[in-house]
Design a protein around this motif. Structure first.
Motif, PDB file in Angstrom:
ATOM      1  N   GLU A 126     -88.136 104.469 -79.125  1.00  0.00           N
ATOM      2  CA  GLU A 126     -88.515 105.987 -78.890  1.00  0.00           C
ATOM      3  C   GLU A 126     -88.064 105.804 -77.298  1.00  0.00           C
ATOM      4  OE1 GLU A 126     -91.012 104.281 -80.080  1.00  0.00           O
ATOM      5  OE2 GLU A 126     -90.602 104.728 -82.577  1.00  0.00           O
ATOM      6  N   SER A 127     -88.972 105.300 -76.546  1.00  0.00           N
ATOM      7  CA  SER A 127     -89.001 106.050 -75.158  1.00  0.00           C
ATOM      8  C   SER A 127     -87.220 105.598 -74.572  1.00  0.00           C
ATOM      9  CB  SER A 127     -89.828 104.758 -74.840  1.00  0.00           C
ATOM     10  OG  SER A 127     -89.391 103.975 -74.335  1.00  0.00           O
ATOM     11  N   CYS A 174     -73.458  94.567 -90.633  1.00  0.00           N
ATOM     12  CA  CYS A 174     -74.216  93.659 -90.039  1.00  0.00           C
ATOM     13  C   CYS A 174     -75.087  93.086 -91.394  1.00  0.00           C
ATOM     14  CB  CYS A 174     -74.714  93.698 -88.970  1.00  0.00           C
ATOM     15  SG  CYS A 174     -75.254  92.229 -87.965  1.00  0.00           S
ATOM     16  N   ILE A 175     -76.296  92.506 -90.373  1.00  0.00           N
ATOM     17  CA  ILE A 175     -77.670  92.037 -92.329  1.00  0.00           C
ATOM     18  C   ILE A 175     -78.007  93.600 -92.703  1.00  0.00           C
ATOM     19  CG2 ILE A 175     -79.554  91.450 -92.545  1.00  0.00           C
ATOM     20  CD1 ILE A 175     -78.847  89.549 -90.014  1.00  0.00           C
ATOM     21  N   ASP A 176     -77.224  93.424 -93.621  1.00  0.00           N
ATOM     22  CA  ASP A 176     -77.333  95.075 -94.179  1.00  0.00           C
ATOM     23  C   ASP A 176     -78.310  95.392 -94.195  1.00  0.00           C
ATOM     24  OD1 ASP A 176     -76.469  97.560 -96.212  1.00  0.00           O
ATOM     25  OD2 ASP A 176     -77.516  96.285 -97.269  1.00  0.00           O
ATOM     26  N   PRO A 177     -79.003  96.762 -94.327  1.00  0.00           N
ATOM     27  CA  PRO A 177     -78.434  98.073 -94.022  1.00  0.00           C
ATOM     28  C   PRO A 177     -77.853  98.352 -91.552  1.00  0.00           C
ATOM     29  CG  PRO A 177     -80.659  98.881 -93.939  1.00  0.00           C
ATOM     30  CD  PRO A 177     -80.539  96.929 -93.610  1.00  0.00           C
ATOM     31  N   SER A 178     -78.174  97.435 -91.441  1.00  0.00           N
ATOM     32  CA  SER A 178     -77.784  97.150 -89.804  1.00  0.00           C
ATOM     33  C   SER A 178     -76.437  97.643 -89.373  1.00  0.00           C
ATOM     34  CB  SER A 178     -77.830  95.767 -89.029  1.00  0.00           C
ATOM     35  OG  SER A 178     -79.696  96.209 -89.358  1.00  0.00           O
ATOM     36  N   ARG A 206     -78.163 103.910 -90.431  1.00  0.00           N
ATOM     37  CA  ARG A 206     -77.117 104.815 -90.169  1.00  0.00           C
ATOM     38  C   ARG A 206     -78.309 105.772 -90.027  1.00  0.00           C
ATOM     39  NH1 ARG A 206     -71.525 105.516 -94.532  1.00  0.00           N
ATOM     40  NH2 ARG A 206     -71.112 102.895 -94.107  1.00  0.00           N
ATOM     41  N   ASP A 207     -79.526 106.167 -90.262  1.00  0.00           N
ATOM     42  CA  ASP A 207     -79.996 107.253 -89.729  1.00  0.00           C
ATOM     43  C   ASP A 207     -80.766 106.704 -88.549  1.00  0.00           C
ATOM     44  OD1 ASP A 207     -79.865 108.174 -92.047  1.00  0.00           O
ATOM     45  OD2 ASP A 207     -81.034 107.491 -93.161  1.00  0.00           O
ATOM     46  N   SER A 208     -81.178 105.625 -87.455  1.00  0.00           N
ATOM     47  CA  SER A 208     -81.335 105.496 -86.666  1.00  0.00           C
ATOM     48  C   SER A 208     -80.885 105.217 -85.709  1.00  0.00           C
ATOM     49  CB  SER A 208     -82.204 103.744 -87.136  1.00  0.00           C
ATOM     50  OG  SER A 208     -81.209 102.407 -87.079  1.00  0.00           O
ATOM     51  N   PRO A 209     -81.392 104.875 -84.302  1.00  0.00           N
ATOM     52  CA  PRO A 209     -80.370 105.136 -82.670  1.00  0.00           C
ATOM     53  C   PRO A 209     -79.509 103.677 -82.657  1.00  0.00           C
ATOM     54  CG  PRO A 209     -82.760 104.646 -82.601  1.00  0.00           C
ATOM     55  CD  PRO A 209     -82.679 105.084 -84.299  1.00  0.00           C
ATOM     56  N   TRP A 210     -78.168 103.885 -82.026  1.00  0.00           N
ATOM     57  CA  TRP A 210     -77.605 102.855 -81.709  1.00  0.00           C
ATOM     58  C   TRP A 210     -78.485 102.292 -80.270  1.00  0.00           C
ATOM     59  CZ3 TRP A 210     -73.793 100.028 -84.066  1.00  0.00           C
ATOM     60  CH2 TRP A 210     -72.471 100.775 -84.810  1.00  0.00           C
ATOM     61  N   MET A 211     -78.725 100.489 -80.123  1.00  0.00           N
ATOM     62  CA  MET A 211     -79.041 100.002 -79.599  1.00  0.00           C
ATOM     63  C   MET A 211     -78.711  99.233 -78.571  1.00  0.00           C
ATOM     64  SD  MET A 211     -83.043  99.505 -81.405  1.00  0.00           S
ATOM     65  CE  MET A 211     -83.434  99.308 -80.329  1.00  0.00           C
ATOM     66  N   PRO A 212     -78.649  99.368 -77.809  1.00  0.00           N
ATOM     67  CA  PRO A 212     -77.694  98.356 -76.721  1.00  0.00           C
ATOM     68  C   PRO A 212     -78.464  97.010 -76.581  1.00  0.00           C
ATOM     69  CG  PRO A 212     -78.520  99.717 -75.107  1.00  0.00           C
ATOM     70  CD  PRO A 212     -79.013 100.025 -76.290  1.00  0.00           C
ATOM     71  N   ALA A 274     -85.143  91.217 -94.219  1.00  0.00           N
ATOM     72  CA  ALA A 274     -83.771  90.923 -95.141  1.00  0.00           C
ATOM     73  C   ALA A 274     -83.596  92.660 -95.693  1.00  0.00           C
ATOM     74  CB  ALA A 274     -83.479  90.127 -96.650  1.00  0.00           C
ATOM     75  N   HIS A 275     -82.626  93.859 -96.300  1.00  0.00           N
ATOM     76  CA  HIS A 275     -82.881  95.002 -96.965  1.00  0.00           C
ATOM     77  C   HIS A 275     -84.238  95.721 -95.854  1.00  0.00           C
ATOM     78  CE1 HIS A 275     -80.686  92.472 -99.349  1.00  0.00           C
ATOM     79  NE2 HIS A 275     -81.569  91.382 -99.939  1.00  0.00           N
ATOM     80  N   GLY A 276     -83.574  95.707 -95.086  1.00  0.00           N
ATOM     81  CA  GLY A 276     -84.488  97.464 -94.333  1.00  0.00           C
ATOM     82  C   GLY A 276     -85.955  96.269 -93.886  1.00  0.00           C
ATOM     83  N   ARG A 277     -86.313  95.151 -94.030  1.00  0.00           N
ATOM     84  CA  ARG A 277     -87.439  95.120 -94.089  1.00  0.00           C
ATOM     85  C   ARG A 277     -88.530  93.855 -93.109  1.00  0.00           C
ATOM     86  NH1 ARG A 277     -90.660  95.030 -99.662  1.00  0.00           N
ATOM     87  NH2 ARG A 277     -92.226  94.150 -98.383  1.00  0.00           N
TER      88      ARG A 277
END
Length: 318
Positions: A126-127, A174-178, A206-212, A274-277
């Motif tokens: 968030e920051s 990448c590693i789904d859903p990433s 797909r709903d989260s921000p791109w992180m460098p 795995a799988h978003g968790r």
């Protein structure tokens, strides 16, 4: 005498490496790989990358479980540690190994240096109070059919799982859903905002921000450059690697057709994402538990003098 940058591995060493990553599953692995490179160099490169990151762990155990608490990134040293001893290695270990393997197999490849972004750690999304640290990462640039690809088997948890074409904003799984991508942009810290670098980014859905995760240029780095980087990363008192032990390994799905999970040992837990968790699969009560966990989850079998090396360190689980 050949310099470290020109060194290659022997056919026997290449065969042992292919056995280590269990690829391909045929009797004469080296002949098979050489034949597939001739037919499909990019597909074979992708298979080698996937087999490497699912077989050889990313980690820094040598800085904690050893009598010397150092890391050497010479081609012979990384081969001994990662292939013969079947231990883990961090970015410069793993990418030095793959660099010399790819050169020995006939690929056009060179290494370059990268800057890791603090977003790759536990920085709050968030920051967005992120910044790039000093040069401390290695990335391989491989040219296939006239196009350049970034290949990296040494970033651990959020590392790329396939070669990335040096093309701006072309997301891939990448590693789904990433998802992962490269963008060509400037760094916020640069005074000259016309200077651009490649930036490897990850988003967890797909709903989260791109992180460098890290940035890199296309300039070739020499072995002596990585010597300096490796010394700072592994020996500087303020380096995170000297204070915390971590080990990760990518995991195939049941059919071994895609990477769908990553196993992470950090602190006193072992987690599988795995799988978003992310689920805790083991809690480590003491250092004996961690030694057993390294063997169970990562296939790493430490010798007694290595186990004793962690005594008294801040990373010891007491």
């Amino acid at each position: 005498m050949a310099s470290a940058s020109l060194a290659t591995y022997t056919p026997d060493q290449l065969e042992l490496y292919l056995q280590r990553i269990d690829y391909p599953r045929v009797s004469n692995r080296l002949d098979h790989v050489r034949a597939t490179i001739q037919k499909s160099p990019l597909a074979t490169l992708a298979e080698l990358q996937r087999a490497h990151i699912t077989s050889i762990p990313w980690g820094n155990s040598a800085l904690h479980y050893s009598a010397h608490h150092t890391i050497s990134i010479g081609p012979a040293c990384v081969f001994e540690k990662l292939v013969s001893r079947r231990l883990d290695g961090y970015c410069m270990d793993n990418n030095v190994l793959l660099y010399h393997v790819l050169r020995s197999l006939g690929y056009t490849v060179y290494p370059t240096g990268g800057r890791v972004n603090t977003a790759a750690s536990a920085a709050p999304t968030e920051s967005r109070d992120w910044f790039y640290v000093g040069l401390g990462h290695m990335v391989l640039i491989v040219t296939v059919d006239g196009q350049k690809y970034a290949v990296d088997v040494g970033f651990g948890n959020n590392g790329p799982t396939s070669p990335l074409l040096l093309k701006h904003d072309s997301p891939s799984g990448c590693i789904d859903p990433s998802e992962m991508r490269l963008i060509y942009d400037t760094l916020p810290e640069f005074v000259d905002q016309t200077q651009k670098l490649w930036i490897y980014q990850v988003r967890y859905s797909r709903d989260s921000p791109w992180m460098p995760m890290y940035s890199f240029a296309e300039v070739e780095f020499l072995p002596q450059d990585f010597e300096v980087m490796n010394f700072a990363t592994s020996q500087r008192r303020t380096s995170w690697f000297t204070q915390t032990l971590v080990c990760t390994r990518m995991m195939f799905n049941e059919t071994e057709t895609a990477i769908d999970a990553v196993c992470v040992l950090a602190g006193n837990t072992v987690k599988i994402r795995a799988h978003g968790r992310s689920d805790v699969v083991e809690t480590l009560k003491n250092d004996d538990d961690r030694v057993k966990a390294l063997a169970k989850w990562f296939g790493m079998h430490l010798q007694q003098h290595e186990i004793e090396g962690i005594r008294g360190l801040v990373s010891q689980i007491k």
